[in-house]
Design an enzyme around this catalytic site. Sequence first.
Site: not given
Length: 353
Positions: A141-143, A183, A185
Amino acid sequence: PHRTELYEDPPSTCWPIVYSPDYNITFVGLEKLHPFDAGKWGKVINFLKEEKLISDDLIVQAREATDEDLLVVHTRRYLNKLKWSFVVAAITEIPPVAFLPNFLVQRKVLKPLRTQTGGTIMAGKLAVDRGWAINVGGGFHHCSSDKGGGFCAYADITLAIKFLFERVQGVSKATIIDLDAHQGNGHERDFMDDQRVYIMDAYNRYIYPGDGFAKRAIKRKVELEWGTEDTEYLQKVHTQVEGALNELKPDIIVYNAGTDILDGDPLGGLAISPQGIVKRDEVVFKAARSRRIPILMVTSGGYQKRTARIIADSILNLHSLGLIDKEQATCGAGNPKVEQMIRDSAKDLCNLS
């Protein structure tokens, strides 16, 4: 849209649980240089096999996402950057990767991540077909489309949702419930101006990535304090998940079920017990299943040796509560007689195997 093998239907006798031995990152001890248990995914599957929930022929074999699949979201420029070992080293946070020839980095680091990404895309379609699906990996979920980070080299959550929007009729709204300690992001940046995607994110407000820009995409923000414990956490998750799904009924839920909220996680900074994690997953699945909304779960972050056991325990708990099962998995909205036949033959096959 381009033709993809990721959307070919697996046998109806399979559980909608997606995995491949290629998920696991193992070579010359490099995996020990990251707090990540890089064999976690295989361990989850082994626990589920020991408990006789699944066997190799009853899980859906993940396939590697191709460049063409990845380009549904990623820019060509970003994919080209991954041809530089030092870029991959920065994204995966494993510095020695910078000194390896890129063909090795592709085969030993990026191929596992591409296979997990293919698994998430496959699980998206399975969830819509069968009511639920679990990718034992994924949750990067950070990509976002043009930037990786935090161990995330491909935007599998964005990809799964975009694939569904483009290829599956009747899927035009999605809700992401991101309960990893960090988070999310990446998907937030990807869906910043997309009204079709509703994001709920609960995370430790003080840790990586602290992406203020991406926070603007979150419709329900649950910012947690250091050391948050079970009672407060579960109450917040329950209230906010119910609120999110009452506010908007999506066609698919993508549930990012990170286990880095576990007490003692070196990166998460929260203090949730193993039982708390199992309960959390139950809360989310109950909310989805009671509303008949298809749910896709990905496993995301979780950096301790005991994580794999907890994920397996959670899946076993969902099964024991009837929130996931193979019977309802094989019945779509077709002819009940035919479905009964399918269910009977599936039972016979499972008994044989």
